[in-house]
Design an enzyme around this catalytic site. Structure first.
Site, PDB file in Angstrom:
ATOM      1  CG  HIS A   1     -49.934  11.048  80.134  1.00 41.78           C
ATOM      2  ND1 HIS A   1     -48.754  11.668  80.491  1.00 41.78           N
ATOM      3  CD2 HIS A   1     -50.248  11.501  78.897  1.00 41.78           C
ATOM      4  CE1 HIS A   1     -48.379  12.469  79.517  1.00 41.78           C
ATOM      5  NE2 HIS A   1     -49.261  12.385  78.535  1.00 41.78           N
TER       6      HIS A   1
ATOM      7  N   GLY B   1     -40.501   2.559  78.763  1.00 40.52           N
ATOM      8  CA  GLY B   1     -40.505   3.766  77.943  1.00 40.52           C
ATOM      9  C   GLY B   1     -41.192   4.918  78.674  1.00 40.52           C
TER      10      GLY B   1
HETATM   11  C1  GAR Z   1     -52.430  14.915  86.974  1.00 43.97           C
HETATM   12  O1  GAR Z   1     -53.171  15.678  86.066  1.00 43.97           O
HETATM   13  C2  GAR Z   1     -51.713  13.794  86.242  1.00 43.97           C
HETATM   14  O2  GAR Z   1     -52.425  13.293  85.159  1.00 43.97           O
HETATM   15  C3  GAR Z   1     -50.463  14.514  85.803  1.00 43.97           C
HETATM   16  O3  GAR Z   1     -50.092  15.322  86.877  1.00 43.97           O
HETATM   17  C4  GAR Z   1     -51.283  15.734  87.559  1.00 43.97           C
HETATM   18  C5  GAR Z   1     -51.084  15.496  89.039  1.00 43.97           C
HETATM   19  O4  GAR Z   1     -52.120  16.028  89.790  1.00 43.97           O
HETATM   20  N1  GAR Z   1     -49.427  13.595  85.451  1.00 43.97           N
HETATM   21  C6  GAR Z   1     -48.506  13.853  84.519  1.00 43.97           C
HETATM   22  O5  GAR Z   1     -48.447  14.907  83.914  1.00 43.97           O
HETATM   23  C7  GAR Z   1     -47.530  12.731  84.277  1.00 43.97           C
HETATM   24  N2  GAR Z   1     -46.781  12.968  83.084  1.00 43.97           N
HETATM   25  P1  GAR Z   1     -52.288  15.647  91.329  1.00 43.97           P
HETATM   26  O6  GAR Z   1     -50.907  15.787  91.985  1.00 43.97           O
HETATM   27  O7  GAR Z   1     -53.235  16.675  91.855  1.00 43.97           O
HETATM   28  O8  GAR Z   1     -52.817  14.252  91.420  1.00 43.97           O
END
Ligand code: GAR
Length: 217
Positions: free
Chosen positions: A108, A142
């Site tokens: 996250h 959650g």
């Molecule tokens: C990452 O920054 C991850 O932490 C975030 O989405 C991005 C995906 O990047 N996740 C969230 O926001 C979950 N709530 P990626 O597809 O290049 O790995």
């Protein structure tokens, strides 16, 4: 024997790609046995296919409700017999059908419990924090509430927008995710309430995310 890891993505899959790269070394202790997406066109799916990793897509829109989508997703995941499921940029909430069946971790882009949800980077910028970062945590039932496994900090710079800040977070979060997945796979973990300790678990199966949820009740 390497731990079997199924990675779930919704988009680019840069975290997933980092796991694929790390798993090329047999000493890493984990291998990506499948990559799943919730939508067509998730860029990471092409990258996984190019690496010869099986992929699947379980589209939300193809199911009448969230429970049945979750059940279908859990079935697709189960086909690959994972020891660990990694939600890496997977932008949907996993239900008990999934988190009760496998150990699931999530990355996250904020320092939980601050800024849970789908717009963590935007929310942190809007709040005006000076330091944010990323969290790897076990998934419970959650939204971004499960026990924290590791965190890394990133300073918010003057002039940052959502894109520049998210790119700096992404540059460090993937290293943390690679480190955590390798340690979970090689060493196991134990839970004491919300407290996660990485290290040998002794004999017996690894706990599922349902065990995590129950420990926290
Ligand atoms: C990452 O920054 C991850 O932490 C975030 O989405 C991005 C995906 O990047 N996740 C969230 O926001 C979950 N709530 P990626 O597809 O290049 O790995």
């Amino acid at each position: 024997m390497s731990a079997r890891v199924v990675v779930l993505i919704s988009g680019t899959g840069s975290n997933m790609a980092a796991l694929l790269d790390a798993a090329a070394d047999p000493a890493y202790g984990a291998r990506v046995v499948a990559v799943g997406a919730d939508r067509d066109g998730a860029g990471g799916i092409d990258r996984a296919r190019a690496a010869g990793v099986p992929t699947f897509t379980t589209r939300f829109a193809d199911h009448p409700d969230r429970a049945r989508w979750n059940a279908a997703l859990a079935e697709r995941i189960a086909e690959h017999r994972p020891d660990l499921v990694v939600s890496a940029g997977f932008m949907r909430i996993l239900g008990p059908e999934t988190v009760g069946r496998f150990p699931v971790i999530n990355i996250h882009p904020a320092l939980l419990p601050a800024f849970p949800g789908a717009h963590a980077v935007r929310d942190a910028l809007a709040y005006g924090v000076k330091v944010t970062g990323a969290t790897v945590h076990f998934v419970d039932e959650g939204v971004d509430t499960g026990p924290v496994i590791d965190q890394v900090t990133v300073r918010v710079e003057p002039g940052d927008d959502v894109h520049t800040l998210h790119e700096r977070i992404k540059a460090v979060e993937r290293g943390m995710l690679v480190d955590v997945v390798g340690r979970l796979a090689r060493d196991g973990w134990t839970l004491d309430g919300r407290h996660v300790r990485l290290g040998p678990t002794g004999p017996g199966p690894l706990p599922t995310s349902r065990d995590v949820a129950e420990e926290n009740r």
